[in-house]
Design a protein around this motif. Structure first.
Motif, short mmCIF file in Angstrom:
data_model
loop_
_atom_site.label_atom_id
_atom_site.label_comp_id
_atom_site.label_asym_id
_atom_site.label_seq_id
_atom_site.Cartn_x
_atom_site.Cartn_y
_atom_site.Cartn_z
N ALA A 184 14.81 -77.96 -93.21
CA ALA A 184 15.60 -78.98 -92.53
C ALA A 184 14.82 -80.30 -92.47
CB ALA A 184 15.98 -78.51 -91.14
N LYS A 185 13.50 -80.19 -92.29
CA LYS A 185 12.68 -81.42 -92.25
C LYS A 185 12.66 -82.12 -93.61
CE LYS A 185 9.24 -80.55 -88.72
NZ LYS A 185 7.94 -79.94 -88.61
N THR A 186 12.65 -81.32 -94.70
CA THR A 186 12.61 -81.98 -96.02
C THR A 186 13.89 -82.79 -96.24
OG1 THR A 186 13.60 -80.11 -97.20
CG2 THR A 186 11.18 -80.17 -97.11
N ALA A 187 15.00 -82.31 -95.68
CA ALA A 187 16.26 -83.04 -95.87
C ALA A 187 16.14 -84.45 -95.31
CB ALA A 187 17.41 -82.29 -95.22
N MET A 188 15.45 -84.58 -94.18
CA MET A 188 15.27 -85.90 -93.57
C MET A 188 14.20 -86.70 -94.30
SD MET A 188 16.94 -86.98 -91.06
CE MET A 188 15.86 -88.20 -90.30
N MET A 189 13.10 -86.02 -94.61
CA MET A 189 11.91 -86.76 -95.03
C MET A 189 11.73 -86.91 -96.54
SD MET A 189 9.38 -85.44 -92.11
CE MET A 189 7.99 -86.30 -92.79
N HIS A 190 12.45 -86.10 -97.34
CA HIS A 190 12.25 -86.19 -98.79
C HIS A 190 13.32 -87.00 -99.50
CE1 HIS A 190 9.20 -82.61 -99.11
NE2 HIS A 190 8.77 -83.62 -98.37
N GLN A 191 13.93 -87.92 -98.78
CA GLN A 191 14.86 -88.83 -99.45
C GLN A 191 14.02 -89.86 -100.21
OE1 GLN A 191 18.10 -90.23 -96.98
NE2 GLN A 191 17.89 -88.45 -95.67
N ILE A 192 14.56 -90.34 -101.30
CA ILE A 192 13.72 -91.16 -102.18
C ILE A 192 14.11 -92.65 -102.20
CG2 ILE A 192 13.03 -91.49 -104.61
CD1 ILE A 192 13.36 -88.29 -104.70
N PHE A 193 15.39 -92.92 -102.39
CA PHE A 193 15.80 -94.33 -102.54
C PHE A 193 16.25 -94.91 -101.20
CE2 PHE A 193 16.25 -92.36 -106.72
CZ PHE A 193 15.47 -93.24 -107.47
N THR A 194 15.46 -94.63 -100.16
CA THR A 194 15.85 -95.03 -98.82
C THR A 194 15.98 -96.56 -98.69
OG1 THR A 194 13.52 -94.71 -98.38
CG2 THR A 194 14.98 -93.08 -97.47
N ASP A 195 15.21 -97.30 -99.48
CA ASP A 195 15.28 -98.76 -99.37
C ASP A 195 16.66 -99.29 -99.75
OD1 ASP A 195 12.66 -98.30 -98.89
OD2 ASP A 195 11.90 -99.90 -100.17
N PHE A 196 17.33 -98.58 -100.67
CA PHE A 196 18.67 -99.03 -101.04
C PHE A 196 19.65 -98.80 -99.89
CE2 PHE A 196 17.44 -98.25 -105.66
CZ PHE A 196 17.27 -99.60 -105.91
N ARG A 223 5.00 -86.06 -98.99
CA ARG A 223 5.62 -84.73 -98.99
C ARG A 223 5.12 -83.94 -97.78
NH1 ARG A 223 7.52 -82.37 -103.72
NH2 ARG A 223 7.40 -83.67 -105.58
N LEU A 224 6.02 -83.10 -97.27
CA LEU A 224 5.60 -82.19 -96.20
C LEU A 224 4.70 -81.13 -96.82
CD1 LEU A 224 8.99 -81.46 -94.48
CD2 LEU A 224 7.05 -82.62 -93.47
N THR A 225 3.68 -80.75 -96.11
CA THR A 225 2.83 -79.68 -96.65
C THR A 225 2.92 -78.48 -95.71
OG1 THR A 225 0.97 -80.59 -95.45
CG2 THR A 225 1.13 -81.16 -97.78
N TYR A 226 2.58 -77.31 -96.18
CA TYR A 226 2.50 -76.16 -95.27
C TYR A 226 1.11 -75.57 -95.43
CZ TYR A 226 3.36 -73.05 -99.24
OH TYR A 226 3.26 -72.38 -100.42
N TYR A 227 0.49 -75.27 -94.33
CA TYR A 227 -0.90 -74.81 -94.30
C TYR A 227 -1.81 -75.73 -95.11
CZ TYR A 227 1.28 -70.64 -92.41
OH TYR A 227 2.03 -69.79 -91.65
N GLY A 228 -1.51 -77.03 -95.11
CA GLY A 228 -2.36 -78.01 -95.76
C GLY A 228 -2.46 -77.87 -97.28
N GLN A 229 -1.58 -77.04 -97.86
CA GLN A 229 -1.64 -76.85 -99.33
C GLN A 229 -0.84 -77.92 -100.04
OE1 GLN A 229 -1.18 -72.94 -101.19
NE2 GLN A 229 -0.64 -72.22 -99.17
N LYS A 230 -1.33 -78.36 -101.21
CA LYS A 230 -0.57 -79.31 -102.00
C LYS A 230 0.64 -78.58 -102.58
CE LYS A 230 -1.13 -82.74 -105.55
NZ LYS A 230 -1.74 -83.14 -106.78
N TYR A 231 1.79 -79.27 -102.65
CA TYR A 231 3.02 -78.62 -103.11
C TYR A 231 2.85 -77.96 -104.47
CZ TYR A 231 3.91 -82.18 -106.58
OH TYR A 231 3.82 -82.98 -107.68
N SER A 232 1.95 -78.53 -105.30
CA SER A 232 1.84 -78.03 -106.68
C SER A 232 0.83 -76.90 -106.82
CB SER A 232 1.49 -79.19 -107.61
OG SER A 232 0.29 -79.80 -107.18
N SER A 233 0.20 -76.52 -105.70
CA SER A 233 -0.86 -75.51 -105.80
C SER A 233 -0.35 -74.13 -106.24
CB SER A 233 -1.62 -75.40 -104.48
OG SER A 233 -0.72 -74.96 -103.49
N VAL A 234 0.99 -73.94 -106.21
CA VAL A 234 1.54 -72.64 -106.61
C VAL A 234 1.69 -72.53 -108.13
CG1 VAL A 234 2.79 -72.26 -104.46
CG2 VAL A 234 3.92 -73.48 -106.32
N PHE A 235 1.35 -73.61 -108.84
CA PHE A 235 1.52 -73.61 -110.30
C PHE A 235 0.19 -73.51 -111.04
CE2 PHE A 235 5.11 -76.31 -108.71
CZ PHE A 235 6.09 -75.34 -108.88
#
Ligand code: HEM
Length: 366
Positions: A324-336, A142-154
């Motif tokens: 825009a970066k997540t659109a490229m990098m957060h695809q999941i089933f890329t192997d298919f 996952r892309l991070t911002y300011y080195g924070q884990k995506y779930s740190s807001v919860f």
């Protein structure tokens, strides 16, 4: 327990759907601070509708993952799973379309109440993260911002719920295990990989011959094109090599295991065989869902560019650039998606031995 079968109950529409609770949940911040902004109603309702649909998507994805729990997927479960994934895809299409409704609000309209929303942001949509986790977006990619884990807001409870999804197994994990169980790769003396490699060599030899014998190409062009075929050959071989595959997996460039990839290739190549039709449709649903989530990411990123330009988001990210970066990098089933580069024309496919073909047919005993 007494069966409820055939029992009728009555209830009023308003009560059943909790309409009053639902309609009292649109509280405009701009009104609260004494500066009412007309467009904020739309902003709230669009977000709330998204969250409702997210709930339905989670309901579908969780049920599909459960079908795989006992390491066995019977054909009826697979067809129900396909139905639910198709529904998920339809909902996602609607979610992409809904961005158009949001865009009927102008950037200036948005500025009338944006200042009252800090630091609220889609970043804090817990259900959106649940969907990403259920699908199987790898945590470390996952892309991070300011080195924070995506779930740190919860809250801690919510972070644990997200961690538990990975621990229990995501859709990607369960699909990988299901593919690995495909029994047809080495049966009755038929070695799928060996036969496929031979077919590949034959196909590439034919291509080279056609190039060399062409009346329309110069010698220079012939040389260039046959070198390109050689490049394709090297590419195929690197993909089909287990060691290379495992190395790519370790680098996070592949997500399905080597065995699962071969099974997915087999299903794709022989998808017209009766028993492989449902597995093929299932894989297609996963690709469609991945595409639709990506479409949403692109559409949302473009909408954000239009609304706030290159400003940072209320959640503190770089805004459009991050999205825009997540659109490229957060695809999941890329192997298919990658399987398409391994396909060969039907005319070149290795012919399956009769014994295997019989097993790939539906058995019917009158
Ligand atoms: C005026 C409309 C909108 C604007 C300007 C906007 C802006 C943004 C921005 C700038 C971000 C990046 C995080 C941040 O720094 O805040 C973001 C993330 C996000 N937004 Fe929106 N958004 C809008 C509408 C929506 C709607 C209708 C939804 C539907 C639920 C939504 C869901 C999300 C989600 C899920 C994320 C996290 C994406 C990720 O991290 O991959 N947004 N939004």
């Amino acid at each position: 327990m007494k069966s409820q079968e055939g029992k009728y109950t009555t209830i009023h529409y308003q009560k059943y759907l909790k309409i009053e609770e639902l309609l009292s949940a649109q509280v405009l911040r701009s009104e609260q601070v004494g500066d009412p902004a007309h467009e904020e109603m739309l902003f709230i309702i669009v977000h709330q509708v998204y969250e409702l649909w997210f709930k339905q998507i989670i309901h579908e994805l969780e049920s599909v993952i459960r079908f795989f729990d006992d390491n066995e997927v019977v054909e009826t479960s697979l067809s129900v799973a396909i139905g639910r994934l198709n529904r998920t895809e339809e909902i996602l299409q609607l979610l992409v379309k809904q961005i158009g409704i949001m865009e009927t609000m102008t950037p200036l309209d948005f500025l009338d109440f944006r200042n009252y929303l800090f630091p609220a942001s889609g970043f804090q949509s817990f259900q959106f993260r649940v969907i990403e986790c259920l699908l199987g977006l790898p945590e470390d990619q996952r892309l991070t911002y300011y080195g924070q884990k995506y779930s740190s807001v919860f809250t801690e409870d919510k972070q644990k719920t997200l961690d538990d999804i990975y621990a229990k197994g995501t859709l990607l994990d369960t699909v990988n295990a299901w593919l690995e169980r495909t029994p047809f790769l080495e049966l009755d003396g038929f070695n799928f990989l060996g036969e496929y490699k031979k077919a590949l060599t034959k196909m590439l030899e034919k291509e080279t011959k056609a190039i060399m014998e062409s009346e329309y190409l110069t010698d220079k062009e012939k040389k260039m094109r046959s070198e390109m075929v050689g490049g394709t050959d090297t590419y195929f071989r690197s993909i089909l090599d287990e060691e290379t595959h495992n190395k790519l997996m370790a680098e996070g460039k592949k997500r399905l295991s080597y065995k699962a990839t071969l099974a997915a290739l087999f299903i794709n190549l022989y998808r017209e065989e009766p028993i492989l039709q449902l597995p093929f449709q299932f894989i297609t649903c996963l690709i469609d869902i991945d595409n639709e989530v990506t479409n949403w990411r692109y559409r949302h990123a473009q909408m954000v560019l239009r609304m706030i330009g290159h400003k940072t988001g209320t959640g503190g990210s770089s805004g459009h650039e991050y999205l825009a970066k997540t659109a490229m990098m957060h695809q999941i089933f890329t192997d298919f998606h990658g399987i398409s580069s391994l396909l060969i024309p039907r005319s070149e496919l290795p012919i399956l031995p009769e014994g295997i073909r019989a097993q790939l047919n539906f058995k019917f005993n009158a």
